[in-house]
Every structure is written in structure tokens, then in C-alpha cells.
Write an enzyme that holds these catalytic residues in place. Structure first.
Site, PDB file in Angstrom:
ATOM      1  N   GLY A 144      -3.873  12.214 -37.115  1.00 49.36           N
ATOM      2  CA  GLY A 144      -4.427  12.484 -35.784  1.00 49.36           C
ATOM      3  C   GLY A 144      -3.387  13.090 -34.870  1.00 49.36           C
ATOM      4  O   GLY A 144      -3.716  13.862 -33.964  1.00 49.36           O
ATOM      5  N   ALA A 145      -2.139  12.743 -35.102  1.00 48.54           N
ATOM      6  CA  ALA A 145      -1.093  13.258 -34.235  1.00 48.54           C
ATOM      7  C   ALA A 145      -0.910  14.763 -34.424  1.00 48.54           C
ATOM      8  O   ALA A 145      -0.554  15.470 -33.481  1.00 48.54           O
ATOM      9  CB  ALA A 145       0.203  12.518 -34.495  1.00 48.54           C
ATOM     10  N   GLY A 159       0.810  -1.213   0.000  1.00 43.43           N
ATOM     11  CA  GLY A 159       0.000   0.000   0.000  1.00 43.43           C
ATOM     12  C   GLY A 159       0.839   1.256   0.000  1.00 43.43           C
ATOM     13  O   GLY A 159       0.413   2.304  -0.499  1.00 43.43           O
TER      14      GLY A 159
HETATM   15  C1  HXC Z   1       5.966  -3.926  11.196  1.00 46.02           C
HETATM   16  C2  HXC Z   1       7.988  -4.029  10.163  1.00 46.02           C
HETATM   17  C3  HXC Z   1       7.368  -3.990   8.890  1.00 46.02           C
HETATM   18  C4  HXC Z   1       5.952  -3.911   8.854  1.00 46.02           C
HETATM   19  C5  HXC Z   1       9.485  -4.097   8.587  1.00 46.02           C
HETATM   20  N1  HXC Z   1       9.299  -4.104   9.927  1.00 46.02           N
HETATM   21  N2  HXC Z   1       8.313  -4.043   7.954  1.00 46.02           N
HETATM   22  N3  HXC Z   1       7.296  -3.997  11.290  1.00 46.02           N
HETATM   23  N4  HXC Z   1       5.297  -3.869  10.013  1.00 46.02           N
HETATM   24  N5  HXC Z   1       5.305  -3.848   7.698  1.00 46.02           N
HETATM   25  C6  HXC Z   1      10.311  -4.158  10.949  1.00 46.02           C
HETATM   26  C7  HXC Z   1      11.032  -5.479  10.987  1.00 46.02           C
HETATM   27  O1  HXC Z   1      10.320  -6.395  11.784  1.00 46.02           O
HETATM   28  C8  HXC Z   1      12.346  -5.076  11.643  1.00 46.02           C
HETATM   29  O2  HXC Z   1      12.128  -4.953  13.020  1.00 46.02           O
HETATM   30  C9  HXC Z   1      12.588  -3.689  11.098  1.00 46.02           C
HETATM   31  O3  HXC Z   1      11.307  -3.220  10.645  1.00 46.02           O
HETATM   32  C10 HXC Z   1      13.526  -3.665   9.918  1.00 46.02           C
HETATM   33  O4  HXC Z   1      13.093  -4.643   8.995  1.00 46.02           O
HETATM   34  P1  HXC Z   1      14.098  -5.711   8.346  1.00 46.02           P
HETATM   35  O5  HXC Z   1      13.258  -6.764   7.734  1.00 46.02           O
HETATM   36  O6  HXC Z   1      15.128  -6.119   9.332  1.00 46.02           O
HETATM   37  O7  HXC Z   1      14.808  -4.811   7.245  1.00 46.02           O
HETATM   38  P2  HXC Z   1      15.278  -5.214   5.786  1.00 46.02           P
HETATM   39  O8  HXC Z   1      16.012  -6.507   5.816  1.00 46.02           O
HETATM   40  O9  HXC Z   1      15.981  -4.021   5.251  1.00 46.02           O
HETATM   41  O10 HXC Z   1      13.928  -5.458   4.954  1.00 46.02           O
HETATM   42  C11 HXC Z   1      13.037  -4.422   4.728  1.00 46.02           C
HETATM   43  C12 HXC Z   1      11.711  -4.945   4.104  1.00 46.02           C
HETATM   44  C13 HXC Z   1      11.153  -6.110   5.009  1.00 46.02           C
HETATM   45  C14 HXC Z   1      11.978  -5.431   2.692  1.00 46.02           C
HETATM   46  C15 HXC Z   1      10.752  -3.761   4.033  1.00 46.02           C
HETATM   47  O11 HXC Z   1      11.165  -5.670   6.385  1.00 46.02           O
HETATM   48  C16 HXC Z   1       9.764  -6.501   4.638  1.00 46.02           C
HETATM   49  O12 HXC Z   1       9.564  -7.250   3.683  1.00 46.02           O
HETATM   50  N6  HXC Z   1       8.794  -6.037   5.423  1.00 46.02           N
HETATM   51  C17 HXC Z   1       7.403  -6.402   5.221  1.00 46.02           C
HETATM   52  C18 HXC Z   1       6.858  -5.709   3.999  1.00 46.02           C
HETATM   53  C19 HXC Z   1       5.392  -5.946   3.886  1.00 46.02           C
HETATM   54  O13 HXC Z   1       4.974  -7.037   3.497  1.00 46.02           O
HETATM   55  N7  HXC Z   1       4.588  -4.961   4.281  1.00 46.02           N
HETATM   56  C20 HXC Z   1       3.158  -5.047   4.379  1.00 46.02           C
HETATM   57  C21 HXC Z   1       2.673  -4.687   2.969  1.00 46.02           C
HETATM   58  S1  HXC Z   1       0.945  -4.877   2.891  1.00 46.02           S
HETATM   59  P3  HXC Z   1      13.280  -5.266  14.092  1.00 46.02           P
HETATM   60  O14 HXC Z   1      12.609  -5.087  15.414  1.00 46.02           O
HETATM   61  O15 HXC Z   1      13.743  -6.655  13.829  1.00 46.02           O
HETATM   62  O16 HXC Z   1      14.341  -4.248  13.832  1.00 46.02           O
HETATM   63  C22 HXC Z   1       0.416  -3.321   2.836  1.00 46.02           C
HETATM   64  C23 HXC Z   1      -1.058  -3.238   2.709  1.00 46.02           C
HETATM   65  C24 HXC Z   1      -1.540  -1.818   2.706  1.00 46.02           C
HETATM   66  O17 HXC Z   1       1.126  -2.389   2.853  1.00 46.02           O
HETATM   67  C25 HXC Z   1      -2.702  -1.730   1.796  1.00 46.02           C
HETATM   68  C26 HXC Z   1      -3.202  -0.336   1.697  1.00 46.02           C
HETATM   69  C27 HXC Z   1      -4.007  -0.192   0.431  1.00 46.02           C
END
Ligand code: HXC
Length: 518
Positions: free
Chosen positions: A408-409, A176
Site C-alpha cells: 500500500g505504501a 484558546g
Molecule cells: C488578563 C492577564 C491574563 C489574562 C496574564 N495577565 N494573563 N490578564 N487575562 N488571561 C496579566 C497578569 O495579570 C499580569 O498583570 C500580566 O498579564 C503579566 O502576567 P504574569 O502572570 O505576571 O506573567 P508571567 O508570570 O510571565 O505568567 C504568564 C502566564 C500567566 C503563564 C501567561 O499570566 C497565566 O497563567 N495567565 C493566565 C492564563 C490563562 O489561564 N488564560 C486564560 C486561558 S482560557 P499585571 O497587571 O500584574 O502586570 C482561554 C479560553 C479561550 O484562553 C477559549 C477560546 C476557545
């Protein structure tokens, strides 16, 4: 020992609290951020705003989730730094996500802070700039997080067309999170960042396809292939520089004119423009050479440079006045207009019109791209966007036909009948329904079919058509061209016309909004 007054003790406590909060998720996480080639949320703000002008709101904000072990957990500023400051002396509101706090993830409080900053932009009529660096919706907060995002998107839409909105993608921008930038006017992505709706792991699960995050959502994927991103930056510093330069062309809001730079400007003829068009009409040239010769100090800020390269769009100034330039690019696919070029140009025209930026159109195109793929993917619908965008635009519109303006362009590239204020043609201009060979094949089919020497007859009849339409004099006689000018006079003529159009007013019928083909 000297007694410390109550207020002095309170000030000390305040300073300590502020210093701790300013570290975000802590030194270890900041170090990790730096190791990954990224600046912190506050360092980005420090680079962006004029020194000592940033006023923060919500430094003390904290998350209030109680599920999944979150109760009472500290989340400095809830992972997003928000506030207002000046950039080159002009106010801008911002939100800058802090990846060191729960991965910059967006929970209820986080999103409320972003919305508050956007609403401040709306209230005061100044741009909103959003630094993205986030893991997306905060997973622990579930629905509250989704609702928060919904409010961000809703507010983006309220701001749209009222104040400029620019997104910088400086880290992950997943799920999102990608939709708020998509609702803003310009996206600048750094080489360290990735943007996607569904990440590589989900794609693998659903479709079995294997792809790296970089290939899926890195800057080249999102600019060259998808056209989502407008500018690619080498790093955070570069991204901030691009953003500031972009803001310099834009007004604070839709009720103001863009900022005119003072100073004296050369308005001498540029004779090198007379040499740009090759003698052989089939030979290409780089239309950016023409653009640079027309604008102040050869300074052209091109947007979406590597996407739909058959059309060039970007900002420049003419005698200090910001203009949006749209030009067919003969160097790429002969400057033909296809689906992507239509979308790119139409989007740019809409932006310029919303923010009172005059439009200069340079035409050299053989027409819309023929082909089954284009038809089946909807060239009719996409091509119509360009017609709609130009027709709906009420800003000053100046068109210069450099060479080919076929079919048309010709109409789509802001002809007189789409309410261009002034249309110029160079002596090299050709204005016709189609190229001479194709036209002869259709108009003179019987003559060609019954001729003994078909190729010679075809060639001769094509020549007849070309003679009638290969010069701009027929178009000028039909008054679809206001004047035929020497190329060397182009900058001078555009500058004069722009000055005369400063007071332009257009009355349009009242309506809720038009229905651009989507
Ligand atoms: C809570 C999160 C988080 C999330 C990361 N963290 N994403 N906490 N919610 N969405 C936290 C991790 O647990 C970690 O905490 C810290 O942030 C850093 O993350 P890492 O994974 O260690 O960092 P990195 O290796 O650089 O990877 C980054 C990343 C990965 C690629 C963004 O964290 C990831 O895949 N996160 C999830 C992405 C995701 O699926 N998001 C939801 C999307 S759905 P600690 O405590 O260990 O430091 C969405 C729906 C919305 O957005 C719809 C609206 C229309």
C-alpha cells in the site's frame, strides 16, 4: 517668546502620544520582557519587515471593558500591534501581541484588530503572520473575549488555502490562544515559549499529574511528541529568520505560482548519487543526502524535522523553482509509514497543492507499519489521508522510486495511478505487493509445508519472487514506471519534467469540498 502655531502644538502632542503608546505597558514591563530573553512586540516587527515599510493600524485602539476595575484603564493598542509592511519586497499583514499590556491577553478590541489585519490579507491576497505572546482570553472581559477568539478562528479558516498563514510562538500561548496557530499553515516556536490548552496547574487539579510548563508545552514537546509545531527557533531573531526563509518559497496567494529565483543553475549529472544505495538492501542511508544532491545549492528547508522522522518533508528549489519534497527515510524505522508519518506527509501535500507548489516524492519504504497499536489507533483512517491528499493534488507530481516500494505504501507514495505526472525508478527499485520472504510464505505455503527441507524451499521460492520483482523492469513493463534512470541523472530529469509541467491543467468535478478522512 515665539508663538507656537496651533498645528505645531497638535503635532507635538501627536508625537508625544505616539511615543508613549509605542512603549506599550511601560519601560518596567519591557525590561522584564528582555530579561526573560524575549523581544517586544514592536522589536519583532522591526526585525521582520524591510526598514521603514511597516504601516500600523490601530495604535490608538483601547479596551472598553467596565468590569473588574477596568473602566477607563489604558491598554496601548489593546495589547496587539497590527499592520502591513514588506518582507524582502513582498507585502505581508501582521499581528504582534504585546505581553507588556495585560499579558498580551485577548479581549474584544484586541481580537477585532487581529481579525481586521487578517481580512486585509484576504482582500489583498498576501500572507498573514501572527506573533503570539499572550496569557490567552482576557479574563476580565469574559464572553466578549471568547467571542473575539471565535471570530479569529473563523477568519483563520476563511484565509486557509487562500493566503499562507504562519504563526510564531514567542511567549505563552495558552488555552484558546493555541487554536489560532493550530488553524494556520506553519508554526514556529521559540525555546522561550510554551503552548498548551490546559496548563500544569489545571492538569494537576484534574488528573493529579505533575508536570512543568516546559515539559508540557515547550518546543520539544510540541515538535517531537505532538507534531503541532513545524520549526523550533533558538530565540525571536532566529524565529523571524525561519519565517522569512519559509515565505521565500511561497506565493502571495493561491492564484499565484510560487516565486521562481532567476540565475543560472548547474544541470550536470551527479555521480555521487550512484553510490547512495548500499549493496545490502537491508542497510539504511540518509535520504536527506539524496534530497540535497537533487536540489539547488544543496539547500533544503526541512519541516517537522524531529517528528515522525521516518518521513522527511520540506521545501527546496530545482532550477530556481520551489518544490515540496516528501521522502521516506530508511534511516529511521526503515522508512516505514505509520500514523504520524501519514499525517505529516498528507498535511504537507495539502499545503503544497493549495499554493501551487509542485511535489517531488522519493520512495523507499517497506510499507505501512503492521501492529496492533497502529491498527487500534486507526492506521486505516490516517493512512487514507495520504492516499486522499496525493489523489486530490493537482499540482505537478513527480515520483522517483529509489529502492523499496512495497504494498500500500507504493500506492500511497504518489504512484502513477494516483495521477503522478511522471514516475521514475532507479535500477535499484523493487516494486511489489510485499517483501519476497513474506510473499513466498503466502503464495507458496503448500509447497513450503509439504517440502522436506522447509527453510531451503522457503528461501528458494522467496528468490523466485524476488527475481520477478526486485528490479524495476517488471514495473516499467506494466507502465507504472515511465522510465528507469541512472541515479546521477535524477536532478536533470526532474528539472526537465518540472519545466514541461508548468502549463499543467487538471479538470476535476465541481464540489463543495472533498471529505479527507479525519
Ligand atoms: C488578563 C492577564 C491574563 C489574562 C496574564 N495577565 N494573563 N490578564 N487575562 N488571561 C496579566 C497578569 O495579570 C499580569 O498583570 C500580566 O498579564 C503579566 O502576567 P504574569 O502572570 O505576571 O506573567 P508571567 O508570570 O510571565 O505568567 C504568564 C502566564 C500567566 C503563564 C501567561 O499570566 C497565566 O497563567 N495567565 C493566565 C492564563 C490563562 O489561564 N488564560 C486564560 C486561558 S482560557 P499585571 O497587571 O500584574 O502586570 C482561554 C479560553 C479561550 O484562553 C477559549 C477560546 C476557545
Amino acid at each position: 517668546m515665539e508663538k507656537v502655531s496651533k498645528i505645531q502644538a497638535q503635532i507635538t502632542e501627536l508625537r508625544e502620544r505616539k511615543a508613549k503608546l509605542a512603549l506599550g505597558g511601560g519601560q518596567d514591563k519591557l525590561d522584564k520582557q528582555h530579561k526573560g530573553g524575549k523581544l517586544s512586540a514592536r522589536e519583532r516587527i522591526g526585525l521582520f519587515f524591510d526598514p521603514n515599510t511597516f504601516q500600523e493600524s490601530g495604535l490608538f485602539a483601547n479596551q472598553r471593558c467596565v468590569d473588574f476595575g477596568m473602566a477607563g484603564k489604558e491598554s496601548p493598542s489593546d495589547g496587539v500591534v497590527t499592520g502591513v509592511g514588506t518582507v524582502d519586497g513582498r507585502y505581508v499583514n501582521t499581528a504582534s501581541q504585546d505581553f507588556t499590556v495585560f499579558g498580551g491577553s485577548a479581549g474584544e478590541v484586541h481580537c477585532a484588530k487581529i481579525v481586521e489585519s487578517m481580512e486585509a490579507s484576504l482582500r489583498t491576497g498576501v500572507p498573514f503572520v501572527f506573533f503570539n505572546d499572550s496569557g490567552g482570553a482576557r479574563i476580565q472581559e469574559g464572553t466578549y473575549s471568547l467571542a473575539g477568539y471565535g471570530k479569529v478562528f473563523y477568519t483563520n479558516t476563511q484565509l486557509s488555502g487562500v493566503v499562507p498563514q504562519i504563526s510564531l510562538i514567542c511567549g505563552p500561548c495558552a488555552g484558546g490562544a493555541a487554536y489560532s496557530p493550530a488553524l494556520t499553515d506553519f508554526i514556529i516556536q521559540t525555546r522561550q515559549a510554551q503552548m498548551f490548552i490546559t496548563g500544569p496547574q489545571v492538569i494537576k487539579q484534574v488528573t493529579g499529574e505533575d508536570i512543568t510548563a516546559e515539559a508540557l508545552g515547550g518546543p520539544s514537546a510540541q515538535i517531537d511528541r505532538s507534531g503541532v509545531v513545524h520549526f523550533v527557533a533558538e530565540n525571536d531573531e532566529h524565529a523571524v529568520g525561519i519565517c522569512k526563509r519559509l515565505l521565500s518559497f511561497l506565493p502571495n496567494n493561491n492564484t499565484q505560482d510560487p516565486p521562481v529565483l532567476g540565475g543560472s543553475y548547474s544541470l550536470e549529472p551527479d555521480y555521487s548519487l550512484d553510490e547512495v544505495i548500499p549493496d545490502d538492501a537491508k542497510h539504511p542511508y540518509d535520504v536527506r543526502d539524496v534530497i540535497r544532491k537533487i536540489v539547488d545549492f544543496n539547500d533544503f528547508m526541512e519541516s517537522q524535522e524531529t517528528y515522525a522522522m521516518n518521513i522527511v518533508v520540506g521545501f527546496a528549489r530545482i532550477t530556481g523553482m520551489p518544490v515540496g519534497i516528501i521522502a521516506n527515510q530508511p534511516k529511521h524505522m526503515a522508512g516505514v509509514i505509520d500514523i504520524d508519518a501519514s499525517d505529516k506527509a498528507a498535511g504537507f501535500v495539502r499545503f503544497c497543492n493549495a499554493f501551487n507548489i509542485p511535489i517531488v516524492t522519493l520512495v523507499d519504504t517497506p510499507g505501512y507499519l503492521p501492529g496492533i497499536d497502529q491498527e487500534h489507533r486507526g492506521i486505516i483512517r490516517h493512512g487514507a489521508k495520504l492516499l486522499f491528499a496525493y489523489s486530490a493534488a493537482t499540482v505537478p507530481k513527480i515520483t522517483v522510486i529509489l529502492r523499496k516500494a512495497y504494498g500500500g505504501a507504493y500506492v500511497a507514495m504518489c504512484c502513477k495511478d494516483l495521477a503522478a505526472d511522471r514516475v521514475y525508478a532507479w535500477p535499484s527499485a523493487e516494486v511489489a505487493v510485499m517483501g519476497a520472504e513474506g510473499a513466498a510464505e503466502i503464495v507458496f505455503r503448500r509447497e513450503i509445508d509439504s517440502a522436506e527441507d522447509k527453510p531451503a524451499t522457503r528461501k528458494a521460492l522467496a528468490e523466485t519472487y524476488r527475481e520477478r520483482f526486485s528490479t524495476p523492469y517488471t514495473a516499467a513493463a506494466a507502465r507504472v514506471v515511465d522510465d528507469i534512470i541512472e541515479p546521477n541523472q535524477t536532478r536533470v530529469e526532474i528539472a526537465k519534467t518540472l519545466e514541461g509541467l508548468v502549463t499543467k491543467r487538471t479538470l476535476r468535478p465541481a464540489k463543495k469540498h472533498g471529505l479527507i478522512p479525519l
